[in-house]
Motif scaffolding. Structure first.
Motif, PDB file in Angstrom:
ATOM      1  N   LEU A 177       0.825  -1.202   0.000  1.00  0.00           N
ATOM      2  CA  LEU A 177       0.000   0.000   0.000  1.00  0.00           C
ATOM      3  C   LEU A 177       0.862   1.255   0.000  1.00  0.00           C
ATOM      4  CD1 LEU A 177      -2.883   0.869  -0.132  1.00  0.00           C
ATOM      5  CD2 LEU A 177      -3.056   0.621   2.336  1.00  0.00           C
ATOM      6  N   LYS A 178       1.942   1.222   0.766  1.00  0.00           N
ATOM      7  CA  LYS A 178       2.864   2.361   0.794  1.00  0.00           C
ATOM      8  C   LYS A 178       3.427   2.612  -0.606  1.00  0.00           C
ATOM      9  CE  LYS A 178       6.987   3.989   3.217  1.00  0.00           C
ATOM     10  NZ  LYS A 178       7.968   3.699   4.262  1.00  0.00           N
ATOM     11  N   ASN A 179       3.828   1.548  -1.301  1.00  0.00           N
ATOM     12  CA  ASN A 179       4.364   1.692  -2.657  1.00  0.00           C
ATOM     13  C   ASN A 179       3.339   2.317  -3.594  1.00  0.00           C
ATOM     14  OD1 ASN A 179       6.812   0.610  -1.885  1.00  0.00           O
ATOM     15  ND2 ASN A 179       6.381  -1.436  -2.675  1.00  0.00           N
ATOM     16  N   VAL A 180       2.078   1.867  -3.505  1.00  0.00           N
ATOM     17  CA  VAL A 180       1.014   2.423  -4.353  1.00  0.00           C
ATOM     18  C   VAL A 180       0.863   3.922  -4.072  1.00  0.00           C
ATOM     19  CG1 VAL A 180      -1.490   2.449  -4.743  1.00  0.00           C
ATOM     20  CG2 VAL A 180      -0.261   0.269  -4.674  1.00  0.00           C
ATOM     21  N   LEU A 181       0.821   4.287  -2.797  1.00  0.00           N
ATOM     22  CA  LEU A 181       0.627   5.695  -2.428  1.00  0.00           C
ATOM     23  C   LEU A 181       1.805   6.563  -2.870  1.00  0.00           C
ATOM     24  CD1 LEU A 181      -0.923   5.136   1.097  1.00  0.00           C
ATOM     25  CD2 LEU A 181      -2.103   5.963  -0.941  1.00  0.00           C
ATOM     26  N   VAL A 182       3.022   6.077  -2.634  1.00  0.00           N
ATOM     27  CA  VAL A 182       4.214   6.843  -3.010  1.00  0.00           C
ATOM     28  C   VAL A 182       4.282   6.996  -4.532  1.00  0.00           C
ATOM     29  CG1 VAL A 182       6.751   6.817  -3.021  1.00  0.00           C
ATOM     30  CG2 VAL A 182       5.490   6.323  -0.906  1.00  0.00           C
ATOM     31  N   GLU A 183       4.000   5.910  -5.271  1.00  0.00           N
ATOM     32  CA  GLU A 183       3.977   5.993  -6.734  1.00  0.00           C
ATOM     33  C   GLU A 183       2.922   6.982  -7.211  1.00  0.00           C
ATOM     34  OE1 GLU A 183       3.592   2.162  -8.624  1.00  0.00           O
ATOM     35  OE2 GLU A 183       5.239   1.341  -7.446  1.00  0.00           O
ATOM     36  N   GLY A 184       1.854   7.121  -6.426  1.00  0.00           N
ATOM     37  CA  GLY A 184       0.787   8.059  -6.765  1.00  0.00           C
ATOM     38  C   GLY A 184       1.097   9.485  -6.337  1.00  0.00           C
ATOM     39  N   GLY A 185       2.290   9.700  -5.770  1.00  0.00           N
ATOM     40  CA  GLY A 185       2.715  11.044  -5.403  1.00  0.00           C
ATOM     41  C   GLY A 185       2.432  11.443  -3.969  1.00  0.00           C
ATOM     42  N   HIS A 186       1.967  10.501  -3.159  1.00  0.00           N
ATOM     43  CA  HIS A 186       1.664  10.798  -1.754  1.00  0.00           C
ATOM     44  C   HIS A 186       2.868  10.477  -0.878  1.00  0.00           C
ATOM     45  CE1 HIS A 186      -2.607  11.398  -2.613  1.00  0.00           C
ATOM     46  NE2 HIS A 186      -2.493  10.374  -3.435  1.00  0.00           N
ATOM     47  N   GLU A 187       2.907  11.092   0.287  1.00  0.00           N
ATOM     48  CA  GLU A 187       3.969  10.825   1.255  1.00  0.00           C
ATOM     49  C   GLU A 187       3.374  10.032   2.402  1.00  0.00           C
ATOM     50  OE1 GLU A 187       7.020  13.240   4.237  1.00  0.00           O
ATOM     51  OE2 GLU A 187       5.591  14.359   3.020  1.00  0.00           O
ATOM     52  N   VAL A 188       4.034   8.951   2.786  1.00  0.00           N
ATOM     53  CA  VAL A 188       3.588   8.148   3.925  1.00  0.00           C
ATOM     54  C   VAL A 188       4.430   8.579   5.124  1.00  0.00           C
ATOM     55  CG1 VAL A 188       3.345   5.821   4.877  1.00  0.00           C
ATOM     56  CG2 VAL A 188       2.867   6.236   2.445  1.00  0.00           C
ATOM     57  N   VAL A 189       3.789   9.228   6.093  1.00  0.00           N
ATOM     58  CA  VAL A 189       4.533   9.798   7.219  1.00  0.00           C
ATOM     59  C   VAL A 189       4.655   8.846   8.398  1.00  0.00           C
ATOM     60  CG1 VAL A 189       3.984  12.198   6.621  1.00  0.00           C
ATOM     61  CG2 VAL A 189       2.478  10.930   8.180  1.00  0.00           C
ATOM     62  N   ALA A 190       3.823   7.790   8.416  1.00  0.00           N
ATOM     63  CA  ALA A 190       3.878   6.849   9.532  1.00  0.00           C
ATOM     64  C   ALA A 190       3.229   5.532   9.125  1.00  0.00           C
ATOM     65  CB  ALA A 190       3.156   7.426  10.751  1.00  0.00           C
ATOM     66  N   GLU A 191       3.588   4.481   9.871  1.00  0.00           N
ATOM     67  CA  GLU A 191       2.985   3.168   9.696  1.00  0.00           C
ATOM     68  C   GLU A 191       2.671   2.616  11.079  1.00  0.00           C
ATOM     69  OE1 GLU A 191       5.161   0.357   7.283  1.00  0.00           O
ATOM     70  OE2 GLU A 191       6.097   1.976   6.150  1.00  0.00           O
ATOM     71  N   ALA A 192       1.705   1.712  11.130  1.00  0.00           N
ATOM     72  CA  ALA A 192       1.376   1.052  12.391  1.00  0.00           C
ATOM     73  C   ALA A 192       0.926  -0.370  12.094  1.00  0.00           C
ATOM     74  CB  ALA A 192       0.275   1.818  13.124  1.00  0.00           C
ATOM     75  N   ALA A 193       1.202  -1.279  13.049  1.00  0.00           N
ATOM     76  CA  ALA A 193       0.892  -2.692  12.858  1.00  0.00           C
ATOM     77  C   ALA A 193      -0.359  -3.135  13.601  1.00  0.00           C
ATOM     78  CB  ALA A 193       2.081  -3.547  13.290  1.00  0.00           C
TER      79      ALA A 193
ATOM     80  N   GLN B  88      -1.692   6.032  18.501  1.00  0.00           N
ATOM     81  CA  GLN B  88      -0.495   6.756  18.964  1.00  0.00           C
ATOM     82  C   GLN B  88       0.171   7.507  17.803  1.00  0.00           C
ATOM     83  OE1 GLN B  88       1.647   3.424  20.558  1.00  0.00           O
ATOM     84  NE2 GLN B  88       0.580   3.490  22.522  1.00  0.00           N
ATOM     85  N   GLN B  89       0.308   6.833  16.658  1.00  0.00           N
ATOM     86  CA  GLN B  89       0.940   7.468  15.498  1.00  0.00           C
ATOM     87  C   GLN B  89       0.076   8.615  14.970  1.00  0.00           C
ATOM     88  OE1 GLN B  89       3.881   7.138  14.401  1.00  0.00           O
ATOM     89  NE2 GLN B  89       4.608   5.152  15.078  1.00  0.00           N
ATOM     90  N   TYR B  90      -1.245   8.450  15.022  1.00  0.00           N
ATOM     91  CA  TYR B  90      -2.127   9.524  14.566  1.00  0.00           C
ATOM     92  C   TYR B  90      -1.909  10.767  15.421  1.00  0.00           C
ATOM     93  CZ  TYR B  90      -5.892  12.164  12.611  1.00  0.00           C
ATOM     94  OH  TYR B  90      -6.589  13.154  11.973  1.00  0.00           O
ATOM     95  N   GLU B  91      -1.876  10.565  16.735  1.00  0.00           N
ATOM     96  CA  GLU B  91      -1.668  11.706  17.638  1.00  0.00           C
ATOM     97  C   GLU B  91      -0.326  12.379  17.374  1.00  0.00           C
ATOM     98  OE1 GLU B  91      -3.826  11.459  21.772  1.00  0.00           O
ATOM     99  OE2 GLU B  91      -2.700   9.615  21.431  1.00  0.00           O
ATOM    100  N   ALA B  92       0.700  11.586  17.082  1.00  0.00           N
ATOM    101  CA  ALA B  92       2.049  12.128  16.880  1.00  0.00           C
ATOM    102  C   ALA B  92       2.188  12.858  15.544  1.00  0.00           C
ATOM    103  CB  ALA B  92       3.079  10.998  16.966  1.00  0.00           C
ATOM    104  N   HIS B  93       1.529  12.340  14.495  1.00  0.00           N
ATOM    105  CA  HIS B  93       1.779  12.857  13.147  1.00  0.00           C
ATOM    106  C   HIS B  93       0.615  13.624  12.513  1.00  0.00           C
ATOM    107  CE1 HIS B  93       5.606  10.736  12.798  1.00  0.00           C
ATOM    108  NE2 HIS B  93       5.021   9.718  13.402  1.00  0.00           N
ATOM    109  N   ARG B  94      -0.597  13.403  12.992  1.00  0.00           N
ATOM    110  CA  ARG B  94      -1.795  14.032  12.404  1.00  0.00           C
ATOM    111  C   ARG B  94      -1.774  13.967  10.869  1.00  0.00           C
ATOM    112  NH1 ARG B  94      -5.778  16.200  16.107  1.00  0.00           N
ATOM    113  NH2 ARG B  94      -4.889  15.652  18.109  1.00  0.00           N
ATOM    114  N   PRO B  95      -1.710  12.759  10.296  1.00  0.00           N
ATOM    115  CA  PRO B  95      -1.647  12.641   8.835  1.00  0.00           C
ATOM    116  C   PRO B  95      -2.938  13.126   8.170  1.00  0.00           C
ATOM    117  CG  PRO B  95      -2.088  10.508   9.819  1.00  0.00           C
ATOM    118  CD  PRO B  95      -1.807  11.455  10.952  1.00  0.00           C
ATOM    119  N   ASP B  96      -2.830  13.490   6.889  1.00  0.00           N
ATOM    120  CA  ASP B  96      -4.002  13.925   6.122  1.00  0.00           C
ATOM    121  C   ASP B  96      -4.973  12.777   5.909  1.00  0.00           C
ATOM    122  OD1 ASP B  96      -2.873  16.440   5.856  1.00  0.00           O
ATOM    123  OD2 ASP B  96      -1.944  15.965   3.932  1.00  0.00           O
ATOM    124  N   LEU B  97      -4.443  11.540   5.901  1.00  0.00           N
ATOM    125  CA  LEU B  97      -5.265  10.377   5.579  1.00  0.00           C
ATOM    126  C   LEU B  97      -4.685   9.145   6.259  1.00  0.00           C
ATOM    127  CD1 LEU B  97      -7.542   9.342   3.446  1.00  0.00           C
ATOM    128  CD2 LEU B  97      -5.544   8.474   2.235  1.00  0.00           C
TER     129      LEU B  97
END
Length: 118
Positions: A13-29, A36-45
């Motif tokens: 999914l990260k590869n698809v998003l990056v190829e589409g021009g998006h930046e992946v600022v965090a991942e979680a398992a 926790q990652q949402y609170e730290a990074h407040r991503p757009d999506l």
């Protein structure tokens, strides 16, 4: 932000998003990491798997929306999880994509919530 308990799915999914021009600022398992990652990074999506250990995607969506009512979360589900997708939408998710991922469908769904990158 990409959330999935399977590292391979996160990478795809990260590869698809990056190829589409998006930046992946965090991942979680799992859902707890996602909150926790949402609170730290407040991503757009956030792309959120439904079935995960510790805290599932539906619980995580509820937690994230309680932190930020304008959070944009897209659920990721395998075929046959329609009832869970409905629950996720009711919990605050803004869309869903089906596994296995189709690059064009993923980018189209993301594009509905986040303007195309320049």
């Amino acid at each position: 932000m990409v959330v999935d308990d399977a590292a391979f799915m996160r990478m795809m999914l990260k590869n698809v998003l990056v190829e589409g021009g998006h930046e992946v600022v965090a991942e979680a398992a799992n859902g707890m990491e996602a909150v926790q990652q949402y609170e730290a990074h407040r991503p757009d999506l956030v792309t959120m798997d439904i079935t995960m250990p510790e805290m599932d995607g539906i619980q995580a969506v509820r937690a994230i929306v309680s932190i930020d009512a304008s959070a944009k979360v897209i659920m990721c589900s395998a075929m046959g999880q329609q009832q869970m997708v409905i629950e996720a939408i009711q919990a605050g998710a803004k869309g869903f994509i089906v596994k296995p991922f189709d690059k064009d469908k993923v980018l189209a769904e993301v594009g509905k919530l986040v303007p195309n990158p320049v």
